[in-house]
Design a protein around this motif. Sequence first.
Motif, PDB file in Angstrom:
ATOM      1  N   GLN A  14       0.793  -1.221   0.000  1.00 31.96           N
ATOM      2  CA  GLN A  14       0.000   0.000   0.000  1.00 31.96           C
ATOM      3  C   GLN A  14       0.834   1.284   0.000  1.00 31.96           C
ATOM      4  N   ARG A  15       1.919   1.322   0.740  1.00 26.67           N
ATOM      5  CA  ARG A  15       2.740   2.551   0.744  1.00 26.67           C
ATOM      6  C   ARG A  15       3.258   2.902  -0.651  1.00 26.67           C
ATOM      7  N   PRO A  16       3.704   1.918  -1.453  1.00 26.61           N
ATOM      8  CA  PRO A  16       4.151   2.291  -2.803  1.00 26.61           C
ATOM      9  C   PRO A  16       3.058   2.942  -3.651  1.00 26.61           C
ATOM     10  N   ASP A  17       1.788   2.704  -3.293  1.00 30.92           N
ATOM     11  CA  ASP A  17       0.666   3.349  -3.985  1.00 30.92           C
ATOM     12  C   ASP A  17       0.249   4.656  -3.321  1.00 30.92           C
ATOM     13  N   GLY A  18       1.002   5.113  -2.320  1.00 27.55           N
ATOM     14  CA  GLY A  18       0.736   6.404  -1.712  1.00 27.55           C
ATOM     15  C   GLY A  18       0.024   6.369  -0.364  1.00 27.55           C
ATOM     16  N   TYR A  19      -0.247   5.182   0.164  1.00 28.01           N
ATOM     17  CA  TYR A  19      -0.929   5.056   1.448  1.00 28.01           C
ATOM     18  C   TYR A  19      -0.035   5.558   2.578  1.00 28.01           C
ATOM     19  N   ARG A  20      -0.630   6.324   3.488  1.00 28.85           N
ATOM     20  CA  ARG A  20       0.097   6.862   4.643  1.00 28.85           C
ATOM     21  C   ARG A  20      -0.694   6.588   5.909  1.00 28.85           C
ATOM     22  N   LEU A  21       0.006   6.509   7.022  1.00 24.32           N
ATOM     23  CA  LEU A  21      -0.615   6.213   8.315  1.00 24.32           C
ATOM     24  C   LEU A  21      -0.337   7.325   9.316  1.00 24.32           C
ATOM     25  N   LEU A  22      -1.367   7.710  10.037  1.00 26.06           N
ATOM     26  CA  LEU A  22      -1.231   8.589  11.184  1.00 26.06           C
ATOM     27  C   LEU A  22      -1.619   7.799  12.424  1.00 26.06           C
ATOM     28  N   GLY A  23      -1.032   8.124  13.539  1.00 21.12           N
ATOM     29  CA  GLY A  23      -1.394   7.482  14.790  1.00 21.12           C
ATOM     30  C   GLY A  23      -1.602   8.507  15.879  1.00 21.12           C
ATOM     31  N   ALA A  24      -2.560   8.234  16.764  1.00 19.00           N
ATOM     32  CA  ALA A  24      -2.755   9.030  17.966  1.00 19.00           C
ATOM     33  C   ALA A  24      -2.165   8.234  19.123  1.00 19.00           C
ATOM     34  N   PHE A  25      -1.313   8.890  19.890  1.00 18.65           N
ATOM     35  CA  PHE A  25      -0.603   8.248  20.992  1.00 18.65           C
ATOM     36  C   PHE A  25      -0.904   8.994  22.281  1.00 18.65           C
ATOM     37  N   ASP A  26      -1.074   8.254  23.375  1.00 21.54           N
ATOM     38  CA  ASP A  26      -1.291   8.883  24.674  1.00 21.54           C
ATOM     39  C   ASP A  26      -0.060   9.651  25.118  1.00 21.54           C
ATOM     40  N   ASP A  27       1.112   9.103  24.852  1.00 18.36           N
ATOM     41  CA  ASP A  27       2.383   9.714  25.242  1.00 18.36           C
ATOM     42  C   ASP A  27       2.792  10.714  24.165  1.00 18.36           C
ATOM     43  N   GLU A  28       3.182  11.896  24.553  1.00 19.17           N
ATOM     44  CA  GLU A  28       3.580  12.938  23.595  1.00 19.17           C
ATOM     45  C   GLU A  28       4.717  12.502  22.672  1.00 19.17           C
ATOM     46  N   ARG A  29       5.544  11.578  23.110  1.00 16.58           N
ATOM     47  CA  ARG A  29       6.698  11.165  22.308  1.00 16.58           C
ATOM     48  C   ARG A  29       6.477   9.826  21.616  1.00 16.58           C
ATOM     49  N   ALA A  30       5.403   9.138  21.911  1.00 21.42           N
ATOM     50  CA  ALA A  30       5.064   7.812  21.388  1.00 21.42           C
ATOM     51  C   ALA A  30       6.008   6.742  21.935  1.00 21.42           C
ATOM     52  N   ASN A  31       7.313   6.925  21.858  1.00 21.82           N
ATOM     53  CA  ASN A  31       8.298   6.008  22.459  1.00 21.82           C
ATOM     54  C   ASN A  31       8.058   4.537  22.163  1.00 21.82           C
ATOM     55  N   GLY A  32       7.661   4.211  20.954  1.00 22.50           N
ATOM     56  CA  GLY A  32       7.494   2.810  20.589  1.00 22.50           C
ATOM     57  C   GLY A  32       6.241   2.163  21.127  1.00 22.50           C
ATOM     58  N   THR A  33       5.342   2.944  21.720  1.00 24.55           N
ATOM     59  CA  THR A  33       4.088   2.387  22.211  1.00 24.55           C
ATOM     60  C   THR A  33       3.087   2.297  21.069  1.00 24.55           C
ATOM     61  N   ASP A  34       2.124   1.404  21.205  1.00 23.26           N
ATOM     62  CA  ASP A  34       1.090   1.260  20.185  1.00 23.26           C
ATOM     63  C   ASP A  34       0.220   2.508  20.115  1.00 23.26           C
ATOM     64  N   ALA A  35      -0.224   2.826  18.922  1.00 22.62           N
ATOM     65  CA  ALA A  35      -1.183   3.913  18.739  1.00 22.62           C
ATOM     66  C   ALA A  35      -2.519   3.504  19.353  1.00 22.62           C
ATOM     67  N   VAL A  36      -3.226   4.453  19.947  1.00 20.99           N
ATOM     68  CA  VAL A  36      -4.556   4.161  20.480  1.00 20.99           C
ATOM     69  C   VAL A  36      -5.620   4.378  19.402  1.00 20.99           C
ATOM     70  N   ALA A  37      -5.258   5.085  18.349  1.00 21.03           N
ATOM     71  CA  ALA A  37      -6.131   5.289  17.194  1.00 21.03           C
ATOM     72  C   ALA A  37      -5.240   5.482  15.977  1.00 21.03           C
ATOM     73  N   THR A  38      -5.754   5.120  14.826  1.00 20.97           N
ATOM     74  CA  THR A  38      -4.959   5.240  13.605  1.00 20.97           C
ATOM     75  C   THR A  38      -5.845   5.633  12.430  1.00 20.97           C
ATOM     76  N   LEU A  39      -5.236   6.319  11.470  1.00 23.77           N
ATOM     77  CA  LEU A  39      -5.933   6.755  10.271  1.00 23.77           C
ATOM     78  C   LEU A  39      -5.026   6.491   9.079  1.00 23.77           C
ATOM     79  N   GLY A  40      -5.550   5.770   8.090  1.00 27.00           N
ATOM     80  CA  GLY A  40      -4.827   5.516   6.851  1.00 27.00           C
ATOM     81  C   GLY A  40      -5.448   6.329   5.733  1.00 27.00           C
ATOM     82  N   PHE A  41      -4.627   6.992   4.938  1.00 25.89           N
ATOM     83  CA  PHE A  41      -5.146   7.850   3.873  1.00 25.89           C
ATOM     84  C   PHE A  41      -4.224   7.832   2.670  1.00 25.89           C
ATOM     85  N   ARG A  42      -4.733   8.402   1.587  1.00 27.84           N
ATOM     86  CA  ARG A  42      -3.957   8.515   0.345  1.00 27.84           C
ATOM     87  C   ARG A  42      -4.511   9.680  -0.468  1.00 27.84           C
TER      88      ARG A  42
END
Length: 147
Positions: A39-67
């Motif tokens: 999907q990324r080669p076709d332009g797909y991108r991911l955003l994530g919402a993280f509880d921690d301001e720095r994310a620090n390798g933690t899982d996203a609590v919400a995610t959005l994929g778009f193109r």
Amino acid sequence: MAVLEILPPSTHLAFRAMQALRPHLKDAESFEKQVDDVQRPDGYRLLGAFDDERANGTDAVATLGFRFGTNLAWGRFCYVDDLSTLPGERGKGHASALLERVHEIAADDGVTEVHLDSGVQAERAAAHGLYFRQGYRITSYHFGREV
């Protein structure tokens, strides 16, 4: 809360939140391979919402994929393929923050329209309320057919 773009090699951080919407996704490894290699080669991108301001390798609590795309109906547009929040994190503003960020990204790219489809099942009512509050309107029916 932090809203960040999720880039390789951190794609797996979106898996748990995405699986809440797409339960057919089996594991983080195959999810990461699908997103990064197909999907990324076709332009797909991911955003994530993280509880921690720095994310620090933690899982996203919400995610959005778009193109981004271009067609005769809309011209150049941004399309939200996926928007999902972990069940225990719903109603806390994560999805709104993700939509606001994708609107900023689209505007920065000169795009004037963001589109998405949403299922019509009763359990999608809260999501539909969110979309209306964010200024989305029902503009067409979406038809699909198995072949």
